[in-house]
Design an enzyme around this catalytic site. Structure first.
Site, PDB file in Angstrom:
ATOM      1  N   SER A 135       0.870  -1.174   0.000  1.00 24.32           N
ATOM      2  CA  SER A 135       0.000   0.000   0.000  1.00 24.32           C
ATOM      3  C   SER A 135       0.907   1.224   0.000  1.00 24.32           C
ATOM      4  CB  SER A 135      -0.884  -0.036   1.251  1.00 24.32           C
ATOM      5  OG  SER A 135      -1.610   1.160   1.382  1.00 24.32           O
ATOM      6  N   LYS A 161      -1.150  -0.937  -4.381  1.00 25.12           N
ATOM      7  CA  LYS A 161      -2.337  -0.136  -4.048  1.00 25.12           C
ATOM      8  C   LYS A 161      -1.888   1.301  -3.834  1.00 25.12           C
ATOM      9  CE  LYS A 161      -4.842   0.085   0.282  1.00 25.12           C
ATOM     10  NZ  LYS A 161      -5.621  -0.699   1.269  1.00 25.12           N
ATOM     11  N   LYS A 163      -2.891   5.045  -2.501  1.00 27.79           N
ATOM     12  CA  LYS A 163      -3.817   5.856  -1.716  1.00 27.79           C
ATOM     13  C   LYS A 163      -4.179   7.079  -2.545  1.00 27.79           C
ATOM     14  CE  LYS A 163      -4.000   3.650   2.242  1.00 27.79           C
ATOM     15  NZ  LYS A 163      -5.285   3.199   2.819  1.00 27.79           N
ATOM     16  N   ASP A 188      -7.181   3.136  -3.107  1.00 27.41           N
ATOM     17  CA  ASP A 188      -7.925   3.188  -1.843  1.00 27.41           C
ATOM     18  C   ASP A 188      -8.156   4.653  -1.484  1.00 27.41           C
ATOM     19  OD1 ASP A 188      -9.039   2.885   0.658  1.00 27.41           O
ATOM     20  OD2 ASP A 188      -7.328   1.814   1.545  1.00 27.41           O
ATOM     21  N   GLU A 213     -11.203   0.894  -3.649  1.00 26.88           N
ATOM     22  CA  GLU A 213     -11.498   0.585  -2.251  1.00 26.88           C
ATOM     23  C   GLU A 213     -12.116   1.791  -1.541  1.00 26.88           C
ATOM     24  OE1 GLU A 213      -8.049  -1.007  -0.341  1.00 26.88           O
ATOM     25  OE2 GLU A 213      -8.885  -0.860   1.679  1.00 26.88           O
ATOM     26  N   ASP A 238     -14.040  -1.565   2.704  1.00 26.43           N
ATOM     27  CA  ASP A 238     -13.125  -1.749   3.838  1.00 26.43           C
ATOM     28  C   ASP A 238     -13.854  -1.216   5.074  1.00 26.43           C
ATOM     29  OD1 ASP A 238     -11.130  -1.457   5.801  1.00 26.43           O
ATOM     30  OD2 ASP A 238      -9.688  -0.442   4.529  1.00 26.43           O
ATOM     31  N   LYS A 262     -10.116  -7.261   7.507  1.00 27.71           N
ATOM     32  CA  LYS A 262      -9.106  -6.950   8.530  1.00 27.71           C
ATOM     33  C   LYS A 262      -9.687  -7.457   9.831  1.00 27.71           C
ATOM     34  CE  LYS A 262      -7.659  -2.537   6.452  1.00 27.71           C
ATOM     35  NZ  LYS A 262      -7.859  -1.065   6.530  1.00 27.71           N
ATOM     36  N   GLY A 290      -4.439  -4.329   5.748  1.00 31.50           N
ATOM     37  CA  GLY A 290      -3.351  -4.136   6.698  1.00 31.50           C
ATOM     38  C   GLY A 290      -3.572  -2.887   7.518  1.00 31.50           C
TER      39      GLY A 290
HETATM   40  C1  NPQ Z   1      -6.470   0.837   4.666  1.00 31.99           C
HETATM   41  N1  NPQ Z   1      -4.155   0.401   5.544  1.00 31.99           N
HETATM   42  O1  NPQ Z   1      -6.513  -0.137   3.965  1.00 31.99           O
HETATM   43  C2  NPQ Z   1      -5.431   1.016   5.765  1.00 31.99           C
HETATM   44  C3  NPQ Z   1      -5.380   2.405   6.135  1.00 31.99           C
HETATM   45  C4  NPQ Z   1      -4.661   2.814   7.358  1.00 31.99           C
HETATM   46  C5  NPQ Z   1      -2.034  -0.347   4.734  1.00 31.99           C
HETATM   47  O2  NPQ Z   1      -3.440   1.074   3.536  1.00 31.99           O
HETATM   48  C6  NPQ Z   1      -2.790   5.602  10.955  1.00 31.99           C
HETATM   49  C7  NPQ Z   1      -3.464   6.461  10.114  1.00 31.99           C
HETATM   50  C8  NPQ Z   1      -2.719   4.288  10.676  1.00 31.99           C
HETATM   51  C9  NPQ Z   1      -4.106   5.956   9.013  1.00 31.99           C
HETATM   52  C10 NPQ Z   1      -3.331   2.446   9.289  1.00 31.99           C
HETATM   53  C11 NPQ Z   1      -3.271   0.461   4.542  1.00 31.99           C
HETATM   54  C12 NPQ Z   1      -3.358   3.770   9.586  1.00 31.99           C
HETATM   55  C13 NPQ Z   1      -4.057   4.625   8.743  1.00 31.99           C
HETATM   56  C14 NPQ Z   1      -3.981   1.991   8.200  1.00 31.99           C
HETATM   57  C15 NPQ Z   1      -4.685   4.129   7.634  1.00 31.99           C
HETATM   58  O3  NPQ Z   1      -7.354   1.655   4.549  1.00 31.99           O
HETATM   59 MG    MG Z   2      -8.562   0.656   3.075  1.00 35.53          MG
END
Ligand code: NPQ
Ligand code: MG
Length: 368
Positions: A135, A161, A163, A188, A213, A238, A262, A290
């Site tokens: 990610s 992925k 963001k 995402d 996502e 999610d 998750k 994750g």
């Molecule tokens: C998701 N994880 O799928 C999450 C988002 C996520 C790996 O993209 C602090 C602030 C911790 C924001 C952990 C990944 C976080 C955070 C995960 C966002 O949406």
């Molecule tokens: Mg997500």
């Protein structure tokens, strides 16, 4: 079997690089590590709540409160024949899925060790390696993002992925797609859009993405149904899926065609398995999300992702993608084909490095 002793530790782990999402920039990650002891065995779990209530309403402070005042008293020194036995005892606590998953995961490890089997075996895993992706946080420019992605591809990741957030979407995705025409690519949004952004979301349809996502609100299922009708790319939910009931509603309403699981978001491995099985029965693929877990939480993720309907690569990256030093050994690594080995030793199958855990600890409490 009885748990005689429980320890909570809040930990702070410095990230190798800032992680930017539509919520903001994260420099270090704070989680709660749960240790349960009984019958001469130790179980480890991780609660993935954060410092701030941005991804979910839960924070480390709310999770600590729920663990200390409700979940731990419900099971300490009680006769427990199974994980289900334990979760039944805290069933009247509403919500607080991350707090529940934190202690539930420690109990899964403890029961797996008591039976002398790996957590993957106990959960019903069928693979000895899992496909993993990475990610990638929001970067300063499309060119910087392409460079970042290129680095990860060199490390072997099977899927990327990105963001995205309003104003930091189409040119970024376009640049990565242009640079890597055959890459398994997904995005995402972490709930950053509304139906008023339909034009942008429609434009994402042209990039041959595996999925989009959580584009809309964290607690929405209905608007995602309206959006999915307008897109050929599958929507993956999610944040909106906190339980099997949510997954069922989303699938029956055609609000998504893929679900990200998750354990922290849905209250633990038991509910994760239920969602996994329901999706399998309805032809809906799932993948493992994750939460920037340490090796303790990651070990559980890898075990769960070895179940058969986890057919898309997960957000389960190598230890070094997030942290300079992980809390466990051996650390998690990714091979050139973008796969990760599922631990085979009893329980989570990795060893917690006591001095690293001690160094990371910022708050500690024991319960007997
Ligand atoms: C998701 N994880 O799928 C999450 C988002 C996520 C790996 O993209 C602090 C602030 C911790 C924001 C952990 C990944 C976080 C955070 C995960 C966002 O949406
Ligand atoms: Mg997500």
């Amino acid at each position: 079997m009885r748990i005689e002793h429980i320890e909570l530790r809040q930990i702070t782990m410095r990230l190798v690089a800032p992680f930017e999402t539509s919520f903001g920039v994260e420099l270090d990650e704070e989680h709660i590590i749960v240790r349960v002891d009984g019958e001469g065995l130790t179980g480890w779990g991780e609660c993935v709540a954060s410092r701030d209530p941005f991804y979910s309403y839960e924070t480390n402070q709310t999770a600590w409160h729920i663990l200390r005042d409700y979940l731990i008293p419900a099971i300490l020194s009680q006769d427990l024949a199974s994980v289900d036995d334990a979760s039944t005892k805290w069933a009247r606590v509403r919500g607080h899925e991350m707090a529940k998953a934190g202690i539930e995961s420690a109990l899964w490890d403890w029961f797996a060790k008591a039976r002398g089997v790996s957590l993957a075996q106990l959960l019903g895993g069928t693979r000895d390696r899992i496909a993993v992706g990475v990610s990638v946080g929001i970067q300063a420019s499309p060119a910087a993002l392409v460079a970042r992605v290129e680095n990860y591809l060199r490390e072997g990741y099977a899927r990327v992925k990105l963001k995205i957030a309003p104003g930091r979407d189409l040119p970024f995705v376009a640049a990565v797609r242009r640079a890597f025409p055959n890459l398994l690519l997904q995005v995402d949004a972490n709930s950053a859009y509304t139906l008023a952004d339909l034009a942008t979301l429609r434009a994402l349809d042209d990039f041959d993405l595996l999925l989009i996502e959580q584009p809309l609100s964290h607690d929405d299922i209905f608007d995602h149904h309206k959006l999915q009708r307008e897109l050929k790319t599958p929507i993956c939910l999610d944040e909106s899926i906190l339980s099997l009931a949510d997954a069922r509603a989303a699938i029956e309403l055609n609000s998504c065609r893929i679900i990200n699981i998750k354990p922290g978001r849905v209250g633990g491995f038991t509910e994760s398995k239920r969602i996994h099985d329901f999706c399998a029965a309805h032809g809906v693929p799932v993948w493992h999300g994750g939460m920037l877990e340490s090796g303790i939480g990651r070990a559980g993720n890898v075990a769960l992702a070895s179940l058969p309907n986890f057919t898309l690569p997960g957000d389960i990256s190598a230890s070094k993608r997030y942290y300079v030093e992980d809390l466990v050994e051996p650390e998690f690594t990714v091979d050139a084909r973008g796969t990760m080995a599922v631990p085979t030793q009893p329980g989570i199958g990795v060893t917690v490095i006591a001095e690293r855990l001690e160094r990371a600890t910022t708050r500690r409490e024991e319960f007997k």
